[in-house]
Scaffold this active site. Structure first.
Site, short mmCIF file in Angstrom:
data_model
loop_
_atom_site.label_atom_id
_atom_site.label_comp_id
_atom_site.label_asym_id
_atom_site.label_seq_id
_atom_site.Cartn_x
_atom_site.Cartn_y
_atom_site.Cartn_z
N GLU A 17 0.84 -1.21 0.00
CA GLU A 17 0.00 0.00 0.00
C GLU A 17 0.87 1.25 0.00
O GLU A 17 1.86 1.33 0.73
CB GLU A 17 -0.89 0.00 1.24
CG GLU A 17 -1.78 1.25 1.29
CD GLU A 17 -2.67 1.26 2.51
OE1 GLU A 17 -3.57 0.41 2.59
OE2 GLU A 17 -2.46 2.12 3.39
N TYR A 49 -6.88 6.83 -0.27
CA TYR A 49 -7.71 7.98 -0.66
C TYR A 49 -7.85 8.82 0.60
O TYR A 49 -8.33 8.33 1.63
CB TYR A 49 -9.07 7.41 -1.09
CG TYR A 49 -9.98 8.33 -1.84
CD1 TYR A 49 -9.68 8.77 -3.12
CD2 TYR A 49 -11.20 8.72 -1.27
CE1 TYR A 49 -10.57 9.58 -3.81
CE2 TYR A 49 -12.08 9.53 -1.98
CZ TYR A 49 -11.76 9.96 -3.24
OH TYR A 49 -12.63 10.74 -3.95
N GLY A 108 -14.91 5.18 4.85
CA GLY A 108 -14.06 6.31 5.21
C GLY A 108 -14.56 7.00 6.45
O GLY A 108 -15.64 6.71 6.97
N LYS A 281 7.80 3.49 2.08
CA LYS A 281 9.22 3.15 2.24
C LYS A 281 9.41 1.69 1.83
O LYS A 281 8.45 0.91 1.83
CB LYS A 281 9.63 3.34 3.69
CG LYS A 281 9.37 4.75 4.21
CD LYS A 281 10.45 5.13 5.20
CE LYS A 281 10.54 6.61 5.48
NZ LYS A 281 9.33 7.38 5.49
P1 FAD Z 1 -18.20 0.22 6.88
O1 FAD Z 1 -18.05 -1.17 6.40
O2 FAD Z 1 -19.32 1.03 6.34
O3 FAD Z 1 -18.31 0.16 8.47
C1 FAD Z 1 -18.22 1.34 9.27
C2 FAD Z 1 -18.85 1.08 10.63
O4 FAD Z 1 -20.27 0.99 10.47
C3 FAD Z 1 -18.42 -0.24 11.26
O5 FAD Z 1 -18.37 -0.08 12.65
C4 FAD Z 1 -19.55 -1.21 10.88
O6 FAD Z 1 -19.67 -2.28 11.80
C5 FAD Z 1 -20.75 -0.27 10.92
N1 FAD Z 1 -21.83 -0.66 10.01
C6 FAD Z 1 -21.72 -1.17 8.77
N2 FAD Z 1 -22.93 -1.39 8.24
C7 FAD Z 1 -23.84 -0.99 9.16
C8 FAD Z 1 -25.27 -0.94 9.21
N3 FAD Z 1 -26.01 -1.37 8.18
N4 FAD Z 1 -25.86 -0.43 10.32
C9 FAD Z 1 -25.12 0.00 11.37
N5 FAD Z 1 -23.76 -0.02 11.38
C10 FAD Z 1 -23.14 -0.50 10.28
N6 FAD Z 1 -9.84 5.37 5.12
C11 FAD Z 1 -9.66 6.38 4.23
O7 FAD Z 1 -10.16 7.50 4.45
N7 FAD Z 1 -8.94 6.21 3.08
C12 FAD Z 1 -8.39 5.00 2.76
O8 FAD Z 1 -7.74 4.88 1.72
C13 FAD Z 1 -8.55 3.92 3.67
N8 FAD Z 1 -8.05 2.70 3.38
C14 FAD Z 1 -8.27 1.65 4.24
C15 FAD Z 1 -7.80 0.38 3.90
C16 FAD Z 1 -8.00 -0.70 4.74
C17 FAD Z 1 -7.50 -2.09 4.35
C18 FAD Z 1 -8.69 -0.51 5.99
C19 FAD Z 1 -8.89 -1.68 6.92
C20 FAD Z 1 -9.17 0.75 6.34
C21 FAD Z 1 -8.98 1.84 5.46
N9 FAD Z 1 -9.48 3.11 5.74
C22 FAD Z 1 -9.30 4.15 4.86
C23 FAD Z 1 -10.19 3.37 7.01
C24 FAD Z 1 -11.72 3.17 6.90
O9 FAD Z 1 -12.26 4.03 5.95
C25 FAD Z 1 -12.30 3.46 8.29
O10 FAD Z 1 -11.87 2.48 9.21
C26 FAD Z 1 -13.81 3.60 8.35
O11 FAD Z 1 -14.18 4.03 9.68
C27 FAD Z 1 -14.56 2.31 8.10
O12 FAD Z 1 -14.63 2.02 6.79
P2 FAD Z 1 -15.38 0.69 6.28
O13 FAD Z 1 -15.22 0.66 4.84
O14 FAD Z 1 -14.96 -0.48 7.08
O15 FAD Z 1 -16.89 1.08 6.69
#
Ligand code: FAD
Length: 313
Positions: A17, A49, A108, A281
Site C-alpha cells: 500500500e 484515498y 471512510g 518506504k
Molecule cells: P463500513 O463497512 O461502512 O463500516 C463502518 C462502521 O459501520 C463499522 O463499525 C460497521 O460495523 C458499521 N456498520 C456497517 N454497516 C452498518 C449498518 N447497516 N448499520 C449499522 N452499522 C453498520 N480510510 C480512508 O479514508 N482512506 C483510505 O484509503 C482507507 N483505506 C483503508 C484500507 C483498509 C484495508 C482498511 C482496513 C481501512 C482503510 N481506511 C481508509 C479506514 C476506513 O475508511 C475506516 O476504518 C472507516 O471508519 C470504516 O470504513 P469501512 O469501509 O470499514 O466502513
C-alpha cells in the site's frame, strides 16, 4: 487483472500500500521505493484515498502513473464519505476508461474539519452501499465489472462494540458483491486467525488478506496509537521496544523482526494474501521478504522466480 484471477494465481499473494505524495520531493522518494519494491513482484499495489476525498486528484494521479510507468497493477481506494452519487459515478467512469480493474471500497471517516458530519447524509451511508454502486456500475469493459475489495477489522472496528453484529455488517458487504477482504493492520496473529474463523462461521468465504505494518520508529508507534485504528501493540512487542532505550535503529530491527515472524506464521498457516502498509518506504518490506526466503527478481520479466511468490502451476 481482475482480483479474482490474481488471488487464484498464487498460494499467498503479496501486495503493498502507498499513499499519494503531496510534494515533488516526496514523490521522487516514493518512486525510488517503488523501483525497489517492484522487484519483489507484488500481486498488486493499492493507493489510499485521503479522508473525505482530500486526495481525490492525487490518488488518481498516482494510480495512473503506476499503471503507465511501472509493471505494477494498482488498486485505488475509494471512500464514499462526503461524496454524492454523481461524484462516485464520475470517479468510477474515469477508472473504468483508464483500464483499472479493481477498487477497494470503503466508507471512510470524515475529515477532522468536518466533526459534525453525519454519515446518513451521504449518498452512501456504509461501505456496503458503495459496493452495490460499484457492482451496478456498467461502464467497465470487463464483463465482470470491477473487482471489489472491502475492509475487515480483526480486533474490531472502533465504532461497533458488538463483534457479532460487526461480522454481520461485513457479511452485508460481501453479499453486496465484494471479492476479497483486506484487514486493518494487527500485531497479534491470533486476532487474525480468530477473525478469519468467525468470518467462515458466518458464511463469508471470499479470500481474506492480512494487513501487516512493521513498526519502524517510536514516533510511528505513537502516531498509530493516536489514530485509534483499532489495533493494539501486544505486551511482548512493547517490552522488546522498551529494551531498545529509544534507539530508532533498534526499534526498526525489533519491529521488522516482529512483522517477519507474523508473516512466516501466516504463510505457514496458508494465508491467502499479505498486504504490507509500506508508508511509502521499502526497507522494512525488503528485509522481511529476504528473511522469509522470498527471492527477489532483478528482472521484472526474468526467470528468477520464487516458490512462495510464484504463480501456481
Ligand atoms: P463500513 O463497512 O461502512 O463500516 C463502518 C462502521 O459501520 C463499522 O463499525 C460497521 O460495523 C458499521 N456498520 C456497517 N454497516 C452498518 C449498518 N447497516 N448499520 C449499522 N452499522 C453498520 N480510510 C480512508 O479514508 N482512506 C483510505 O484509503 C482507507 N483505506 C483503508 C484500507 C483498509 C484495508 C482498511 C482496513 C481501512 C482503510 N481506511 C481508509 C479506514 C476506513 O475508511 C475506516 O476504518 C472507516 O471508519 C470504516 O470504513 P469501512 O469501509 O470499514 O466502513
Amino acid at each position: 487483472m481482475h482480483i479474482r484471477d490474481i488471488l487464484e494465481q498464487r498460494t499467498t499473494s503479496f501486495s503493498f500500500e502507498f499513499f499519494p505524495p503531496k510534494t515533488p520531493a516526496s514523490s521522487d522518494a516514493l518512486f525510488r521505493s517503488i523501483a525497489e519494491l517492484e522487484r519483489l513482484r507484488p500481486s498488486f499495489v493499492s493507493v489510499t484515498y485521503g479522508a473525505g476525498g482530500s486526495t481525490r486528484q492525487l490518488t488518481h494521479d498516482l494510480v495512473m502513473r503506476l499503471k503507465t510507468e511501472t509493471s505494477l497493477d494498482p488498486i485505488p481506494h475509494l471512500t464514499c464519505v462526503c461524496h454524492d452519487a454523481a461524484e462516485i459515478e464520475g470517479l468510477l467512469d474515469r477508472y473504468a476508461s483508464a483500464g483499472i480493474s479493481n477498487i477497494l471500497a470503503l466508507r471512510g471517516d470524515p475529515p477532522i474539519d468536518r466533526p459534525d458530519h453525519r454519515h446518513e447524509d451521504d449518498a452512501y451511508t456504509f461501505a456496503s452501499e458503495l459496493v452495490e454502486a460499484i457492482r451496478s456500475h456498467n461502464g467497465h469493459p470487463d464483463a465482470r465489472g470491477f473487482g471489489i475489495g472491502v475492509a475487515g477489522f480483526p480486533e474490531g472496528h472502533p465504532e461497533c462494540p458488538d463483534r457479532t453484529l460487526e461480522i454481520e455488517h461485513l457479511k452485508t458487504k460481501v453479499d453486496a458483491g465484494a471479492d476479497y477482504i483486506c484487514t486493518q493492520l494487527f500485531f497479534e496473529n491470533r486476532d487474525f486467525f480468530d477473525f478469519v474463523e468467525r468470518c467462515r462461521l458466518a458464511g463469508i468465504d471470499i479470500p481474506i488478506i492480512a494487513g501487516i505494518m512493521p513498526v519502524t520508529s517510536l514516533a510511528g508507534m505513537k502516531r498509530m496509537s493516536s489514530l485509534a485504528l483499532g489495533a493494539r501493540f501486544p505486551a511482548p512487542l512493547l517490552r522488546a521496544v522498551d529494551r531498545t532505550n529509544g534507539s530508532n535503529e533498534a526499534v526498526a530491527r525489533v519491529g521488522t523482526h516482529w512483522a517477519t515472524e507474523q508473516c512466516r506464521q501466516l504463510i505457514d498457516s496458508g494465508v491467502e494474501g499479505i498486504h504490507f502498509y509500506t508508508l511509502n518506504k521499502s526497507t522494512a518490506t525488503r528485509d522481511i521478504f529476504a528473511s522469509l526466503g522470498v527471492e527477489t527478481s532483478s528482472q521484472i520479466d526474468g526467470s528468477t522466480r520464487t516458490t512462495t511468490n510464484e504463480p501456481a502451476a
